[in-house]
Motif scaffolding. Structure first.
Motif, short mmCIF file in Angstrom:
data_model
loop_
_atom_site.label_atom_id
_atom_site.label_comp_id
_atom_site.label_asym_id
_atom_site.label_seq_id
_atom_site.Cartn_x
_atom_site.Cartn_y
_atom_site.Cartn_z
N LEU A 122 -11.31 9.82 4.82
CA LEU A 122 -11.48 8.87 5.82
C LEU A 122 -10.20 7.92 6.19
O LEU A 122 -9.27 7.69 5.29
CB LEU A 122 -12.38 7.55 5.44
CG LEU A 122 -12.72 6.50 6.49
CD1 LEU A 122 -13.54 7.02 7.51
CD2 LEU A 122 -13.39 5.33 5.75
N LEU A 123 -9.66 7.97 7.48
CA LEU A 123 -8.09 7.65 7.94
C LEU A 123 -8.37 6.15 7.83
O LEU A 123 -8.95 5.47 8.79
CB LEU A 123 -7.72 8.19 9.01
CG LEU A 123 -6.57 7.84 9.71
CD1 LEU A 123 -5.16 8.01 8.66
CD2 LEU A 123 -6.33 8.29 10.96
N VAL A 124 -7.75 5.28 6.68
CA VAL A 124 -7.83 3.83 6.94
C VAL A 124 -6.76 3.34 7.79
O VAL A 124 -6.99 2.16 8.61
CB VAL A 124 -7.75 3.60 5.57
CG1 VAL A 124 -7.68 1.71 5.54
CG2 VAL A 124 -9.01 3.95 4.53
N ASP A 125 -5.38 3.68 7.81
CA ASP A 125 -4.44 3.20 8.38
C ASP A 125 -3.70 4.28 8.98
O ASP A 125 -3.34 5.51 8.06
CB ASP A 125 -3.62 2.31 7.56
CG ASP A 125 -2.69 1.18 8.36
OD1 ASP A 125 -2.90 1.17 9.34
OD2 ASP A 125 -1.32 1.21 7.76
N GLY A 126 -2.87 4.22 10.06
CA GLY A 126 -1.62 5.29 10.60
C GLY A 126 -2.43 6.18 11.33
O GLY A 126 -3.48 5.98 11.86
N ARG A 127 -1.82 7.32 11.78
CA ARG A 127 -2.29 8.20 12.76
C ARG A 127 -1.80 9.59 12.36
O ARG A 127 -0.74 10.10 11.59
CB ARG A 127 -1.28 7.97 14.44
CG ARG A 127 -1.60 6.81 14.98
CD ARG A 127 -0.78 6.46 16.27
NE ARG A 127 0.53 6.76 16.04
CZ ARG A 127 1.41 7.52 16.51
NH1 ARG A 127 0.73 8.28 17.66
NH2 ARG A 127 2.60 7.74 16.43
N VAL A 128 -2.67 10.61 12.59
CA VAL A 128 -2.56 12.12 12.37
C VAL A 128 -2.91 12.70 13.75
O VAL A 128 -3.64 12.12 14.61
CB VAL A 128 -3.60 12.39 11.39
CG1 VAL A 128 -3.32 11.57 9.87
CG2 VAL A 128 -5.05 12.44 11.62
N ARG A 129 -2.38 14.10 13.67
CA ARG A 129 -2.59 14.89 14.75
C ARG A 129 -3.73 15.99 14.12
O ARG A 129 -3.28 16.59 12.99
CB ARG A 129 -1.41 15.68 15.29
CG ARG A 129 -1.88 16.60 16.34
CD ARG A 129 -0.69 17.63 16.95
NE ARG A 129 0.14 16.54 17.77
CZ ARG A 129 1.41 16.12 17.28
NH1 ARG A 129 1.85 16.48 15.94
NH2 ARG A 129 2.27 15.31 17.79
N GLN A 130 -4.78 16.31 14.63
CA GLN A 130 -5.78 17.17 14.13
C GLN A 130 -6.42 17.84 15.31
O GLN A 130 -7.00 17.52 16.37
CB GLN A 130 -6.95 16.38 13.43
CG GLN A 130 -8.14 17.40 12.84
CD GLN A 130 -8.93 16.78 12.09
OE1 GLN A 130 -8.57 16.19 11.23
NE2 GLN A 130 -10.38 16.68 12.38
N GLU A 131 -6.15 19.28 15.36
CA GLU A 131 -6.89 20.24 16.54
C GLU A 131 -6.26 19.71 17.89
O GLU A 131 -6.86 19.83 18.84
CB GLU A 131 -8.09 20.14 16.45
CG GLU A 131 -8.76 20.81 15.06
CD GLU A 131 -10.32 21.23 14.98
OE1 GLU A 131 -10.97 20.21 15.67
OE2 GLU A 131 -10.82 22.38 14.61
N GLY A 132 -4.90 19.34 17.96
CA GLY A 132 -4.30 18.86 19.09
C GLY A 132 -4.76 17.42 19.52
O GLY A 132 -4.04 17.01 20.58
#
Length: 323
Positions: free
Chosen positions: A46-56
């Motif tokens: 579970l992403l609690v804080d911040g940003r990620v790139r996933q499948e574009g």
């Protein structure tokens, strides 16, 4: 960039373009995962804080799959089941009581056998929690070493009513419900140098595990064991003691603190160590006993030239000294 994992508190340093699972494995973490394409969902977090790139797509909250998610900035994840290098998962087992026998000195050897197909995983020197009839749990060092597989051994001092009640419970029920492993005073990796093992009373159980593990692994450096009790009759029988006496690199010392006049050594454990080992800078010390005994030993050995970081004891975790 850094990714902080909760609830473990681990912090991963991520290389540019690296995916989270890839970084965790590179850093030696054991992570829940099955495949690497995001289809099995085993590695979900579970992403609690911040940003990620996933499948574009860029995500700033919600579920992600660590095998394909690439951090774009510092992040915090809720990711259960991640274990650091050398860390083992805690498991609950219902074990058969295979032996419960008196060894002298009011100490009982309790042997347990884990269920078939569920061999316990632990490092030499760790401990387990055993459940009592009232639901409370008590900690006991594992005297067995990991190579014993399903067979676990405990040394229980049965002078207090609660300990005698536990022995009675195990004898009546024939089953022990345990949880393991616990403790960071262990030998997940053998050191490149001598060991000094210091045990008071049934603290010998932990040292028994360490010695048997060293023996099974062919450890070649010197091992000095100091086992202390208040009275000579408090020493109890150890199955492998005679075999240990034949090992060329194992040095055994029994020390009595309160009643001198017996044929052996008298005094305090740290006094015996300092008398025998004048150069402490190269040894690793493992100690087991009461908080008062452990901290007195630490202070004495540090005064004699040992760096405090060379000594390990479970007391440091469950009874930290203020200041």
């Amino acid at each position: 960039m850094q990714v902080t994992l909760q609830p473990s508190g681990a912090v991963l340093t991520i290389k540019p373009g690296e995916r989270i699972l890839e970084a965790a494995q590179r850093l030696g973490y054991d992570c829940p995962q099955s495949c690497r394409n995001g289809n099995c969902h085993v590695c979900a977090a579970l992403l609690v804080d911040g940003r990620v790139r996933q499948e574009g797509q860029v995500r700033d909250h919600g579920e992600l799959f660590t095998c394909i998610a690439e951090p774009l900035e510092d992040c915090t994840l809720l990711w259960d089941g991640v274990l650091a290098l050398g860390e083992l998962p805690v498991r609950k087992l219902a074990c058969q009581v295979s032996e419960c026998v008196a060894l002298g000195g009011d100490v009982w050897r309790v042997r347990l056998r884990a269920p078939a197909g569920k061999p316990p995983r632990y490092h030499a020197g760790q401990y387990l929690m055993i459940e009592r009839e009232n639901g409370e749990k008590s900690a006991f060092s594992l005297a067995s070493a990991p190579h014993r597989g399903r067979d676990l051994e405990l040394h229980v001092l049965a002078r207090e009513n609660s300990a005698r009640a536990l022995i009675d419970q195990l004898q009546r029920q024939g089953i022990a419900r345990v949880e393991l492993p616990f403790g960071d005073t262990h030998l997940a990796e053998l050191p490149e140098g001598p060991l000094v093992l210091i045990a008071a009373g049934t603290g010998m159980a932990q040292m028994h595990s360490l010695i048997e593990h060293c023996r099974a692994q062919g450890f070649k450096y010197p091992v000095h064991l100091y086992w202390g009790v208040r009275r000579p009759e408090d020493f109890y029988s150890l199955e492998h003691w005679d075999e240990w006496q034949q090992l060329p690199n194992l040095y055994l010392h029994k020390v009595v603190s309160d009643l001198c006049g017996w044929e052996g050594r008298c005094g305090l454990l740290h006094e015996a160590v300092c008398e025998d080992i004048t150069e402490l800078s190269s040894v690793q010390v493992y100690a087991s006993g009461s908080p008062a005994m452990i901290y007195a030993t630490l202070d004495a050995l540090v005064s004699a030239g040992m760096d405090a970081h060379q000594m390990r004891a479970d007391v440091f975790a469950y009874a930290p000294r203020n200041g």
